[in-house]
Design a protein around this motif. Structure first.
Motif, short mmCIF file in Angstrom:
data_model
loop_
_atom_site.label_atom_id
_atom_site.label_comp_id
_atom_site.label_asym_id
_atom_site.label_seq_id
_atom_site.Cartn_x
_atom_site.Cartn_y
_atom_site.Cartn_z
N LEU A 163 0.79 -1.18 -0.03
CA LEU A 163 0.06 0.23 -0.10
C LEU A 163 1.02 1.33 -0.19
CD1 LEU A 163 -3.12 0.01 0.25
CD2 LEU A 163 -2.91 0.60 2.67
N SER A 164 1.72 1.43 0.96
CA SER A 164 2.36 2.70 1.14
C SER A 164 3.38 2.87 -0.09
CB SER A 164 3.28 2.71 2.52
OG SER A 164 2.29 2.46 3.39
N GLY A 165 3.81 1.89 -0.65
CA GLY A 165 4.87 1.99 -1.83
C GLY A 165 4.01 2.15 -3.09
N GLN A 166 2.60 2.05 -3.16
CA GLN A 166 1.95 2.41 -4.29
C GLN A 166 1.17 3.44 -4.38
OE1 GLN A 166 -0.20 -1.38 -4.62
NE2 GLN A 166 1.52 -2.61 -4.81
N LYS A 167 1.33 4.47 -3.42
CA LYS A 167 0.75 5.59 -3.43
C LYS A 167 0.59 6.52 -4.53
CE LYS A 167 -0.51 5.83 1.30
NZ LYS A 167 -0.40 6.57 2.68
N ALA A 168 -0.32 7.47 -4.78
CA ALA A 168 -0.42 8.12 -6.10
C ALA A 168 0.60 9.28 -5.97
CB ALA A 168 -1.85 8.70 -6.20
N SER A 169 0.76 9.61 -4.85
CA SER A 169 1.51 11.10 -4.71
C SER A 169 3.15 10.64 -4.84
CB SER A 169 1.36 12.02 -3.76
OG SER A 169 2.27 12.83 -3.26
N VAL A 170 3.94 11.17 -5.47
CA VAL A 170 5.51 10.92 -5.35
C VAL A 170 6.05 11.50 -3.97
CG1 VAL A 170 7.45 11.27 -6.63
CG2 VAL A 170 5.58 11.78 -7.59
N LEU A 171 5.44 12.50 -3.52
CA LEU A 171 6.06 13.28 -2.36
C LEU A 171 5.70 12.16 -1.07
CD1 LEU A 171 5.21 16.82 -2.96
CD2 LEU A 171 7.56 15.72 -2.94
N VAL A 172 4.61 11.69 -1.13
CA VAL A 172 4.19 10.88 0.04
C VAL A 172 4.91 9.57 -0.19
CG1 VAL A 172 2.22 9.45 0.86
CG2 VAL A 172 1.93 11.65 -0.26
N ARG A 173 5.24 9.00 -1.37
CA ARG A 173 6.02 7.86 -1.28
C ARG A 173 7.46 7.97 -0.90
NH1 ARG A 173 6.00 6.47 -6.86
NH2 ARG A 173 4.44 7.71 -7.42
N ALA A 174 8.03 9.21 -1.39
CA ALA A 174 9.33 9.65 -0.93
C ALA A 174 9.36 9.62 0.30
CB ALA A 174 9.63 10.65 -1.71
N SER A 175 8.50 10.26 1.04
CA SER A 175 8.30 10.60 2.35
C SER A 175 8.48 9.56 3.34
CB SER A 175 7.44 11.82 2.75
OG SER A 175 6.19 11.02 3.07
N PHE A 176 7.99 8.18 2.78
CA PHE A 176 7.79 7.02 3.79
C PHE A 176 8.84 6.24 3.72
CE2 PHE A 176 6.28 2.50 4.03
CZ PHE A 176 6.07 2.58 5.39
#
Lengths: 672, 417
Positions: free
Chosen positions: B306-319
């Motif tokens: 889930l967390s690696g497949q989110k739509a937003s680049v920034l969100v994925r990068a922040s995780f």
């Protein structure tokens, strides 16, 4: 021939033909060490492994069956000897070898610092003589009788012989951790059997210095002793009797220290360095103010000097010499020096640039005025008389204050001038300071009650401290209750009481003495409410206990900020009290606000580094603001439209970092 | 009544028909239920994902601290507590203790039948019927003494066993009650290995089921098994295949489908939490299970799911794996619409949830008659789209207009776990 014999042994039980396994695994041994084994251990799988050897495979189904067992051993039947971790030789008879060497050590033929151990499971003998092994002395026991006989003890008491005699004559020996594995140590002489090899010098030697200071330790749960010992280490006391002469960076001295009333056998030695005070304790609740390990204290006791301490801190500086003939200057900096703090900052320091003793100083007060050269100057620079000095004065740390106690001027090994200024600050006990008894029962002061409002006895005795009874059941520090009782008896009879581990006055005796003095044996007393003057419905357990003030005082920790310094890189507030930092609204706190949907409040909290950034509408990069010409333009597109956007500075920094990675972060803008 | 969900409606109908109430009373009850239902629902723009994360992680931290086991109780030792929770949400392929609960059909509710079925479920391995083995080095063969009594009770004989344990490149002989396995090539080295694979070979029963326990629950015979093999159990006569339950999520997914897997996730998570004495509302678990299964297969919650497949680049990068996401986004020229919460917090913007989801518009009295009055929402400079493209040297002009794939933002946004 021999090989076969040894192989047969385990086989007998199995009634099966053994199959030789052709693998190399740590070998087992046939013969056990010299010490008479208590019982012949059953030969069930016990493959211990050499450190570093491969992990033994988990027991497979097959191993559980009475079937084939493979016994491996060294074919030569010899044992390796390791000397200080290196293989030295092989021997035939390890048990005899070890015994022989020990004998020689006890006779004084080999250094007593040698330790030897035989591991039958690894088939190894290890001899160690290196430094850095922790070793402890034990009395040697032979055939169930300690070598330290009454005769020798008498001689020792008379002073005819000394400690080194005992070691040289094989009465006492030092064992390291490895050799200890090969012993059977009795705690008390009464416990001795024929199987014992050593005897503890005193049962208390199982405790360290701090733990040995705890009275009645065997009545407490083990972890409490641990905590207690740790807290004894944090106690403020008299750490050195020459403290006025010392210039340690930081230390605390208890103003009116006392030796404990309830003592242990090492208290005699440590009486010179007491770390607490004997105070009257009542175990009861007080308007909920001593809930959850909080402590209620008699305000008047504080006014009488209870747990007053002095805090010392030494500031120092070196007048350094630099390459090129430049050097620091110790004097009052004059205006024009870079970083000049203003005239009023230097009023307290003398003409020599150093503050005078007994001057009151607060945070940021200048103690030593100092100017350092900024950088190396070329000849032209020097001729141009460029201002090249920077203010580097020593100032009092943020959050600290006091009185200049001492000024010390000396020299370093490099013959640079060394100046030390010692600051002293009286610390009166206050709400938020941490106190602890010796039983791992710590607490923070939550309320100061005036004497007249404290509960009192018929005689008018008022407790110094009110301790919450709820701290007792779950922690099971019975030792503390006993200490209170013993302390009470000691105070009433004018005697100090021995409460050493395993060897002390018994509880029923204390009760008897208490009764003989006309007091209750259980330590309970009728108390009256200090505010209403009415008798409490129940009797209250009171007594005397040795309490310690711990080195965690509010005045060292209190901190708040509304505005303050920010870090250069991110423009976010600094971290930590020493830097006047902010209190971080962390990730979880952030999510909490999000969870409540309080997004506007959240944004406001994160506005600490908000900035307006010019963005080029064409290329989406951060544009340039020319303040002199009062216009903004894009450095790439030159004549494109630039809009101002509000973001956090950290985000702008992220964009810059992305650019440094070779990523083009293009911001699209849109009017709203 | 249409505003209420089906289940509540059905329940109410049942209650009404059962109690024969007056129309007035019915209306009263219905109204009360409606109010209660409306009260218990979330407001629009409430961050459900964050609340879910908090509601689940708080008890999870509790769990790390105290995980109790029931040692010695009759039944099967199943993985419980935090390890089990991790298993479920990390979407592990194989649970540490796969179990099944097998129900019986109505006509097989007597103990003899159940016992028979139970024993036919249990896998019998060669080691269970072999008394002892001998590795014969001189003849290069393995001799196994078989437990003839046990074999008889299983309805087998040495001949049958020898057919079952056929191993590759070996020949199997029977000599009285002894089984002889001989590799075709003389291979002393692997003889030992051979013995292990011999002992582990399947003889009878259902593969993977190592333990069977028969219990009676609510007047019904139930077989609990350690090890799970749905497909094979379905085939067994007498088993009620409509009610059989497995805790192996992936097996259920493969055999019964996504919806069933979702139910297993919900049930297992709920059971694990409740077993530890932690009460978490099912709806949080349901939300999580929905998110895990929306795409038809099972996604883990975390870096590879889930967390690696989110739509937003920034969100994925922040995780996690910041660099990986940033570089891949740059290469693909991804576009971030900044519609989520995390992105906006990062940029210090008002995130479009909760109080930030709305803009307040008010027509000022003085401006009422004026021409071209434009709404001025309070968000000033909101949607900016950082487009990440690898810098193509200096050919700026040739860059084509944005042709980024616009991904649809998923509605409930789960925060990182």
């Amino acid at each position: 021939m021999k090989k076969k014999k040894t192989l047969k042994k385990p086989v007998k039980k199995v009634k099966k033909r053994p199959v030789k396994k052709l693998t190399k695994r740590p070998k087992r041994l046939t013969k056990r060490p010299t010490r008479k084994p208590i019982k012949k251990p059953k030969v069930v799988r016990r493959v211990r492994r050499k450190p570093g050897a491969r992990k033994p495979k988990p027991i497979k189904h097959e191993a559980r069956r009475p079937e084939i067992r493979v016994v491996e051993r060294r074919i030569s039947g010899k044992t390796d000897v390791y000397f200080n971790g290196r293989v030295a030789c092989e021997i035939k008879n390890p048990a005899d070898f070890v015994e022989n060497l020990r004998k020689k050590r006890r006779m004084g033929l080999i250094s007593h610092q040698m330790n030897i151990v035989y591991y039958p499971d690894f088939n190894e003998v290890r001899v160690n003589t290196t430094h850095g092994r922790t070793r402890r002395p034990l009395i040697i026991v032979d055939n169930g009788k300690p070598k330290l006989t009454d005769k020798i003890l008498k001689k020792l008491n008379k002073g005819e012989i000394n400690w080194s005699y005992l070691i040289q004559h094989g009465i006492v020996e030092y064992l390291d951790a490895e050799e200890e594995e090969d012993t059977y140590i009795a705690l008390k002489p009464e416990d001795l059997t024929r199987e014992h090899t050593h005897l503890e010098i005193d049962p208390i030697t199982i405790l360290g210095t701090s733990a040995a200071l705890i009275p009645y330790p065997e009545y407490n749960r083990g972890d409490r002793i641990n905590y207690g010992a740790k807290m004894v280490g944090q106690a403020i006391g008299l750490m050195a009797s020459n403290f006025p002469m010392r210039a340690d960076t930081k230390f605390n001295i208890l103003s009116y220290p006392q030796a404990p009333l309830v003592r242990t056998n090492i208290s005699d030695i440590l009486d010179e360095y007491p770390e607490g005070q004997n105070i009257v304790v009542a175990i009861m609740c007080h308007d909920g103010y001593n809930l959850n390990d909080a402590i209620v204290i008699n305000k008047s006791s504080i006014e009488r000097g209870l747990f007053r301490s002095v805090y010392f801190r030494t500031y120092e500086t070196i007048k350094k010499k630099y390459w090129g003939g430049q050097e620091d200057e110790i004097r009052v900096p004059e205006p024009g020096v870079k970083g000049y703090l203003g005239e009023e900052a230097y009023v307290d320091i003398g003409d020599d640039g150093i503050i005078n003793p007994e001057t009151r100083v607060v945070s940021d007060s200048v103690l030593i005025g100092k100017i350092s050269p900024l950088r190396f100057l070329s000849a032209e620079d020097f001729a141009a008389d460029i201002e090249n000095r920077r203010e580097t004065s020593v100032t009092v740390r943020y959050g600290e204050e006091g009185i200049v106690d001492d000024v010390l001027i000396s020299e370093t090994v490099d013959s640079d001038q060394l100046i030390k200024v010692k600051i002293r600050d009286q610390r009166i006990l206050e709400i938020g300071d941490k106190l602890a008894s010796r039983h791992g029962q710590k607490g923070v002061i939550s309320l100061l009650v005036p004497h007249e409002d404290m509960p009192f006895t018929v005689e008018g005795v008022v407790p110094d401290l009110i301790f919450n009874p709820h701290a007792i059941p779950s922690r099971m520090t019975i030792g503390q209750l006993l200490e209170l009782l013993a302390g009470k008896m000691g105070a009433m009879s004018g005697k100090s009481i021995d409460a050493s581990a395993f060897n002390h006055i018994r509880e029923d005796e204390i009760r008897k003495v208490m009764k003989s003095m006309g007091l209750r044996g259980d330590g309970k007393q009728v108390l009256y409410d200090g505010k209403k003057g009415m008798q409490y419905e129940v009797m209250i357990f009171t007594g005397l206990a040795y309490y310690m003030k711990l080195d965690h005082m509010v005045s060292d920790k209190i901190h708040a900020r509304s505005r303050g310094p920010v870090t250069l890189l991110t423009k976010q507030p600094t971290e930590g009290r020493a830097k006047r930092g902010g209190l971080r609204l962390g990730e979880m706190e952030q999510q909490c606000l999000v969870g409540h949907g309080a997004v506007l409040a959240l944004k406001e909290r994160f506005d600490s580094d908000k900035t307006m950034v010019p963005i080029c509408t064409k290329c989406g990069l951060v544009a340039i603001r020319d303040i002199a010409k009062n216009r903004s333009y894009c450095g790439v597109c030159k004549d494109s439209e630039v809009v101002w956007v509000e973001t956090s500075y950290a985000f702008k920094l992220t964009l810059d970092e992305l650019k440094s990675m070779g990523i083009y972060p293009k911001l699209g803008t849109e009017e709203v | 009544m249409n505003t209420l969900p089906l289940k509540i409606r059905e329940e109410l109908d049942g209650y009404f028909t059962q109690n024969r109430l007056s129309e007035e009373k019915k209306r009263d009850i219905l109204n009360t239920v409606k109010i209660l239902y409306a009260k218990s629902s979330y407001d629009p723009e409430e961050p459900v994902g964050v609340v879910t994360a908090q509601s689940l992680s708080e008890p999870a931290t509790q769990m790390t601290m105290r995980t109790y086991h029931f040692a010695g109780t009759a039944g099967i030792q199943v993985t419980l507590g935090l390890p089990r929770m991790l298993e479920i949400f990390d979407a592990r392929r194989e649970p540490r203790t796969p179990t099944m609960t097998v129900y019986m059909k109505k006509d097989h509710q007597n103990i003899e039948d159940v016992r028979k079925i139970a024993s036919s479920l249990r896998e019998v391995k060669a080691k269970d019927v072999i008394l002892s083995t001998t590795t014969d080095l001189t003849e290069v063969q393995i001799r196994c003494k078989l437990d003839t009594k046990k074999l008889a009770s299983l309805g087998m004989d040495p001949q049958k066993v020898s057919k079952c344990v056929r191993l590759r490149n070996t020949e199997t002989l029977v000599e009285g009650d002894e089984l002889i396995v001989r590799p075709k090539k003389v291979d002393l080295k692997n003889l030992h290995k051979l013995k292990y694979s011999l002992l582990e070979s399947h003889v009878k029963g259902i593969r993977g089921i190592s333990q069977v326990v028969v219990t009676k629950e609510e007047g019904e015979w139930i077989i609990t098994t350690l090890g799970s093999n749905l497909k094979k159990v379905f085939e067994i006569e007498g088993v009620d295949y409509t009610r059989i339950v497995s805790n192996n999520i992936f097996e259920v997914l493969n055999v019964l489908g996504t919806e069933a897997a979702r139910n297993v996730i919900i049930k297992q998570a709920k059971y694990t939490l409740e077993e530890q004495g932690l009460g978490v509302d099912v709806r949080y678990i349901m939300l999580l299970a929905d998110l895990m299964t929306v795409e038809g297969h099972i996604r883990a919650i975390g870096r590879y799911g889930l967390s690696g497949q989110k739509a937003s680049v920034l969100v994925r990068a922040s995780f996690e794996e910041t660099k990986k996401h940033l570089t891949s986004a740059a290469i693909r020229g991804e576009k971030d619409d900044l519609r989520g919460t995390v992105e906006n917090i990062m940029m210090n913007q008002v995130a479009p949830i909760g109080t930030g989801a709305f803009t307040l518009v008010r027509r000022l009295p003085g401006l009422a008659g004026k021409k071209e009055w434009r709404e001025k929402p309070r968000r000033t400079a909101k949607p900016k789209k950082p487009k990440k493209t690898k810098k193509p040297a200096k050919i700026k002009k040739t860059r084509k207009p944005k042709k980024t794939r616009e991904r649809k933002a998923k509605k409930p946004r789960k925060k990182k776990k």
